[in-house]
Enzyme design. Structure first.
Site, PDB file in Angstrom:
ATOM      1  N   HIS A   1       0.807  -1.225   0.000  1.00  0.00           N
ATOM      2  CA  HIS A   1       0.000   0.000   0.000  1.00  0.00           C
ATOM      3  C   HIS A   1       0.841   1.277   0.000  1.00  0.00           C
ATOM      4  O   HIS A   1       0.324   2.371  -0.124  1.00  0.00           O
ATOM      5  CB  HIS A   1      -0.934   0.045   1.216  1.00  0.00           C
ATOM      6  CG  HIS A   1      -0.221   0.385   2.486  1.00  0.00           C
ATOM      7  ND1 HIS A   1       0.561  -0.507   3.170  1.00  0.00           N
ATOM      8  CD2 HIS A   1      -0.145   1.546   3.193  1.00  0.00           C
ATOM      9  CE1 HIS A   1       1.068   0.062   4.233  1.00  0.00           C
ATOM     10  NE2 HIS A   1       0.664   1.317   4.284  1.00  0.00           N
TER      11      HIS A   1
HETATM   12  C1  UD1 Z   1      -2.010   6.136   5.277  1.00  0.00           C
HETATM   13  C2  UD1 Z   1      -0.707   6.677   5.870  1.00  0.00           C
HETATM   14  C3  UD1 Z   1       0.348   5.584   5.851  1.00  0.00           C
HETATM   15  C4  UD1 Z   1      -0.164   4.311   6.520  1.00  0.00           C
HETATM   16  C5  UD1 Z   1      -1.496   3.886   5.925  1.00  0.00           C
HETATM   17  C6  UD1 Z   1      -2.069   2.741   6.702  1.00  0.00           C
HETATM   18  C7  UD1 Z   1      -0.297   9.072   5.504  1.00  0.00           C
HETATM   19  C8  UD1 Z   1       0.472  10.065   4.733  1.00  0.00           C
HETATM   20  N1  UD1 Z   1      -0.204   7.790   5.099  1.00  0.00           N
HETATM   21  O1  UD1 Z   1      -1.745   5.809   3.926  1.00  0.00           O
HETATM   22  O2  UD1 Z   1       1.499   6.022   6.537  1.00  0.00           O
HETATM   23  O3  UD1 Z   1       0.785   3.289   6.326  1.00  0.00           O
HETATM   24  O4  UD1 Z   1      -2.432   4.998   5.997  1.00  0.00           O
HETATM   25  O5  UD1 Z   1      -2.982   2.001   5.961  1.00  0.00           O
HETATM   26  O6  UD1 Z   1      -0.957   9.423   6.447  1.00  0.00           O
HETATM   27  N2  UD1 Z   1      -8.891   5.257   0.599  1.00  0.00           N
HETATM   28  C9  UD1 Z   1     -10.066   4.570   0.488  1.00  0.00           C
HETATM   29  N3  UD1 Z   1     -10.794   4.374   1.636  1.00  0.00           N
HETATM   30  C10 UD1 Z   1     -10.409   4.822   2.859  1.00  0.00           C
HETATM   31  C11 UD1 Z   1      -9.209   5.534   2.940  1.00  0.00           C
HETATM   32  C12 UD1 Z   1      -8.466   5.738   1.807  1.00  0.00           C
HETATM   33  O7  UD1 Z   1     -10.458   4.146  -0.579  1.00  0.00           O
HETATM   34  O8  UD1 Z   1     -11.132   4.586   3.849  1.00  0.00           O
HETATM   35  C13 UD1 Z   1      -8.094   5.461  -0.625  1.00  0.00           C
HETATM   36  C14 UD1 Z   1      -8.357   6.819  -1.268  1.00  0.00           C
HETATM   37  O9  UD1 Z   1      -8.264   6.649  -2.660  1.00  0.00           O
HETATM   38  C15 UD1 Z   1      -7.190   7.631  -0.768  1.00  0.00           C
HETATM   39  C16 UD1 Z   1      -6.071   6.592  -0.701  1.00  0.00           C
HETATM   40  O10 UD1 Z   1      -6.709   5.404  -0.292  1.00  0.00           O
HETATM   41  O11 UD1 Z   1      -6.876   8.702  -1.610  1.00  0.00           O
HETATM   42  C17 UD1 Z   1      -4.961   6.938   0.251  1.00  0.00           C
HETATM   43  O12 UD1 Z   1      -5.468   7.157   1.564  1.00  0.00           O
HETATM   44  P1  UD1 Z   1      -4.627   8.019   2.638  1.00  0.00           P
HETATM   45  O13 UD1 Z   1      -5.309   7.985   3.933  1.00  0.00           O
HETATM   46  O14 UD1 Z   1      -4.292   9.342   2.045  1.00  0.00           O
HETATM   47  O15 UD1 Z   1      -3.256   7.263   2.713  1.00  0.00           O
HETATM   48  P2  UD1 Z   1      -2.913   5.728   2.881  1.00  0.00           P
HETATM   49  O16 UD1 Z   1      -2.267   5.245   1.617  1.00  0.00           O
HETATM   50  O17 UD1 Z   1      -4.070   4.992   3.406  1.00  0.00           O
HETATM   51  N1  UDP Z   2      -3.950  -5.153   8.648  1.00  0.00           N
HETATM   52  C1  UDP Z   2      -5.232  -5.689   8.743  1.00  0.00           C
HETATM   53  N2  UDP Z   2      -5.860  -6.069   7.581  1.00  0.00           N
HETATM   54  C2  UDP Z   2      -5.281  -5.975   6.360  1.00  0.00           C
HETATM   55  C3  UDP Z   2      -3.968  -5.424   6.297  1.00  0.00           C
HETATM   56  C4  UDP Z   2      -3.344  -5.016   7.453  1.00  0.00           C
HETATM   57  O1  UDP Z   2      -5.791  -5.811   9.835  1.00  0.00           O
HETATM   58  O2  UDP Z   2      -5.910  -6.331   5.366  1.00  0.00           O
HETATM   59  C5  UDP Z   2      -3.276  -4.733   9.876  1.00  0.00           C
HETATM   60  C6  UDP Z   2      -1.929  -5.373  10.084  1.00  0.00           C
HETATM   61  O3  UDP Z   2      -2.059  -6.632  10.723  1.00  0.00           O
HETATM   62  C7  UDP Z   2      -1.200  -4.344  10.919  1.00  0.00           C
HETATM   63  C8  UDP Z   2      -1.772  -3.029  10.424  1.00  0.00           C
HETATM   64  O4  UDP Z   2      -2.994  -3.353   9.772  1.00  0.00           O
HETATM   65  O5  UDP Z   2      -1.498  -4.467  12.287  1.00  0.00           O
HETATM   66  C9  UDP Z   2      -0.801  -2.417   9.452  1.00  0.00           C
HETATM   67  O6  UDP Z   2      -1.427  -1.423   8.735  1.00  0.00           O
HETATM   68  P1  UDP Z   2      -0.901  -0.908   7.328  1.00  0.00           P
HETATM   69  O7  UDP Z   2      -0.131  -1.975   6.655  1.00  0.00           O
HETATM   70  O8  UDP Z   2      -2.081  -0.367   6.628  1.00  0.00           O
HETATM   71  O9  UDP Z   2       0.000   0.338   7.728  1.00  0.00           O
HETATM   72  P2  UDP Z   2       1.492   0.550   8.238  1.00  0.00           P
HETATM   73  O10 UDP Z   2       1.746  -0.358   9.374  1.00  0.00           O
HETATM   74  O11 UDP Z   2       2.404   0.302   7.069  1.00  0.00           O
HETATM   75  O12 UDP Z   2       1.505   1.990   8.598  1.00  0.00           O
END
Ligand code: UD1
Ligand code: UDP
Length: 386
Positions: free
Chosen positions: A222
């Site tokens: 992601h």
């Molecule tokens: C965010 C965090 C990242 C973390 C991740 C955990 C920042 C800069 N990044 O990344 O550090 O590892 O969360 O998962 O804060 N979207 C959906 N549904 C949702 C939320 C998001 O479809 O409920 C999609 C949208 O297209 C959105 C994209 O995901 O634009 C990115 O979402 P965003 O919250 O900006 O960043 P993450 O990639 O989720």
């Molecule tokens: N996780 C989850 N379901 C998924 C993917 C991840 O519950 O489909 C959990 C995972 O076990 C971990 C956390 O989400 O505890 C990690 O989140 P993510 O990978 O989105 O973000 P990061 O840790 O890189 O910020």
């Protein structure tokens, strides 16, 4: 005695999971001493990235949901700051607790500290030393706006020392005289706490995925550096497809919506190929209990997630990390996490090495005793109870 009031700030999936360790300890051992107010920024809003964790982990529902949704960095961070400032001024907490390195973390740190409310940063001191990552900027700034910095590893603690934080500081603590404190990792607490529950509650889950008792590899991707660059995205998914075919190995891939959108829009042919493939199983994000089962049973884990690479260690699984660097450096030194970037050659080398050596790999306890949340709350009480 008056209870200490904390604002517990969540926004993205891993923060809801992390906060559950603190919430659980407050509801248990600390119910007479701490009042918790949960604020959800709304950064993640899909059911499978948010609601599912409140349901499944049985944690306190948000008292405030700021509903900011998705957006570019400036807009999202700005909207959270604007809305969370109102909540902070209204709730008047004794401290504001933030987790990790997301835009929600940064926005809450800035809003609270500028209104002179002390910030507690859990997962302080993590560094990739790569400031092109949004997370690196978020975590550095959050640390420097904090009064209590909770470092989960020795490496994190040393990073804070190198930036001028002083372990010899004494109370009273403030943003100008911060307290740095080394504990274990609250995610280790969670993995221990929820592992049994996962086995009991989700017995049928693996059968439902189609792999049943068969071997499989777990894949999550992601990170923006991978999803937003078509070359990297294509290199990663083509290599995963090659490895699954060459080894007749099923791969379960719970993909973040961001990755699904990127695959569909940026590499549509590859998306079509992996969506209908005998070994590749793309599924929506799974719940945390389901994820634990997948992690426990996977032969190997391939990920760019911070949390998932650490959980690979908690459950003694070898792991390939699709990044140039990691903040969890002890895992790389230990040889159980291999950094492979998005490079097909390095990914295949890591695969061969980890599969050939899996019987010899060791998983020492780097992340504490599983009671980090209790240690952190005791420290919060010591620092902020006047
Ligand atoms: C965010 C965090 C990242 C973390 C991740 C955990 C920042 C800069 N990044 O990344 O550090 O590892 O969360 O998962 O804060 N979207 C959906 N549904 C949702 C939320 C998001 O479809 O409920 C999609 C949208 O297209 C959105 C994209 O995901 O634009 C990115 O979402 P965003 O919250 O900006 O960043 P993450 O990639 O989720
Ligand atoms: N996780 C989850 N379901 C998924 C993917 C991840 O519950 O489909 C959990 C995972 O076990 C971990 C956390 O989400 O505890 C990690 O989140 P993510 O990978 O989105 O973000 P990061 O840790 O890189 O910020």
């Amino acid at each position: 005695m008056k209870k200490l009031k904390i604002l517990n700030i969540v926004g993205a999936r891993p923060q809801i999971i992390k906060a559950s360790a603190i919430s659980r300890a407050i509801a248990g051992e600390f119910s007479g001493e701490i009042e918790e107010v949960v604020v959800h920024t709304g950064q993640h809003y899909d059911r499978e990235l948010s609601e599912v964790f409140f349901d499944e982990l049985e944690i306190r529902r948000p008292d405030h949901n700021l509903q900011v949704g998705s957006g570019r960095h400036g807009r999202q961070t700005g909207m959270i700051m604007e809305r969370i400032e109102d909540v902070i001024l209204d709730e008047k907490p004794d401290c504001v607790v933030i987790y990790g390195d997301t835009n929600s973390t940064l926005a809450a740190a800035l809003a609270a500290s500028k209104q002179h409310y002390p910030v507690v940063h859990i997962e302080a001191g993590m560094r990739s030393f790569n400031k092109t990552m949004p997370e690196e900027l978020n975590r550095i700034m959050a640390d420097h706006a904090s009064t209590l910095l909770i470092a989960p590893t020795n490496a994190a603690f040393k990073n804070l020392m190198a930036e001028g934080f002083r372990p010899e500081n004494v109370a009273p603590y403030s943003i100008n005289n911060p307290r740095v404190f080394l504990t274990g990792d609250i995610m280790y607490d969670n993995s221990l706490f929820y592992a049994d529950l996962a086995e009991r509650k989700k017995q049928d889950f693996l059968a439902g995925t189609g792999v049943g008792d068969k071997e499989f590899v777990l894949v999550t991707i992601h990170r923006d550096s991978n999803t937003d660059d078509p070359e990297r995205l294509s290199a990663i998914f083509s290599t995963i497809r090659d490895l699954s075919e060459a080894n007749s190995m099923p791969m379960i891939m719970p993909l973040h919506p961001r990755t699904m959108i990127a695959l569909r829009n940026r590499v549509p042919e590859l998306y079509a190929a992996i969506s209908d493939h005998p070994y590749l199983k793309v599924v929506p994000p799974v719940s945390f209990l389901e994820m634990i089962l997948l992690e426990k049973r996977a032969r190997l884990i391939i990920t760019d997630s911070g949390g998932v690479q650490k959980e690979s260690h908690f459950f003694s699984r070898p792991c390939i990390v699709l990044r140039k660097e990691t903040e969890w450096v002890e895992l790389v030194r230990n040889g159980t996490v291999k950094l492979a970037d998005a490079d097909p050659v390095r990914i295949k080398e890591a695969w061969d090495y980890l599969r050939a050596n899996e019987g010899n790999l060791q998983y020492p306890a780097f992340y504490g005793d599983g009671k980090a949340a209790i240690t952190i709350l005791k420290e919060i009480l010591a620092v902020f109870r006047s």
